[in-house]
Design a protein around this motif. Sequence first.
Motif: not given
Length: 277
Positions: A94-110
């Motif tokens: 289980m890789v639990v995930g980062g901050l909601p809305g932060v997508v690996p390899g993508e620019p920050l959005g909301t």
Amino acid sequence: MSRFSLNQWTTKRWSVAEVVDGCVRHGVEAVGLWRQDVAAQGLEESVKLVADAGLRVSSLCRGGFLTTGSPEALEDNRRAIDEAAALGAACLVMVVGGLPGVVPGEPLGTFSRDLPAARERVAEALAELAPYAGERGVRLALEPLHPMYCADRAVLSTLGQALDLAEPHPAEQVGVVVDTFHVWWDPQVLDQIARAAGRIASYQVCDFLSPLPADVLLGRGVMGDGVIDFAPLTDAVAAAGYTGDVEVEIFNADLWAADPDEVLARVRTAFGALIGV
């Protein structure tokens, strides 16, 4: 070497059929599989390939990404649990995930900066998923990741944090992963490994390269190529009572470009020299 397990992504070019064949040819008794590769091969065919070869599935990677709190994430994890059960995997990583809305390899959005709330979402999701896993004989294995991955991949950065979330649940339902790449730096790691007695669901090994490449996800190396002192970690895991398979999991662009048979031979040699279980 009977406890050596090859994580499929160490030889990323190999499909499930190819990695099973490679393990048989090299005398490897266990394999760690990835869900997307199992899906490409077909779950039923993957189950048959592993069973016919007499291999153990040391792990299925991965479930997780629970920090969104979405029903879709829970449903995907239930599917992952079912897949792990079908394969007879020792655990579902289980890789639990980062901050909601932060997508690996993508620019920050909301996105949310509320790190404690993200960790609470993981706890809430585990409360739903652990009984489901237990009913199917699957052990969820929480994997803390190095802090550089906290924003986008795992809000659990230390073994202690993973144990805090695992301990409210039966040990046969929720355990932890000790991955040398992610925990070697932690000044509390040996104490936390001792605390993890009965909870270690997987021990994964690779080295931490210095300098890291531009893509830090690929900063793993063959044991002996980086900075990790493996003996204290391996001894601590053994003292904590872990007797399961030891997975070599290496994400490295040069290894991925090389001949997988040569990679497997090389990592087995390094495993024998530096891990020796």
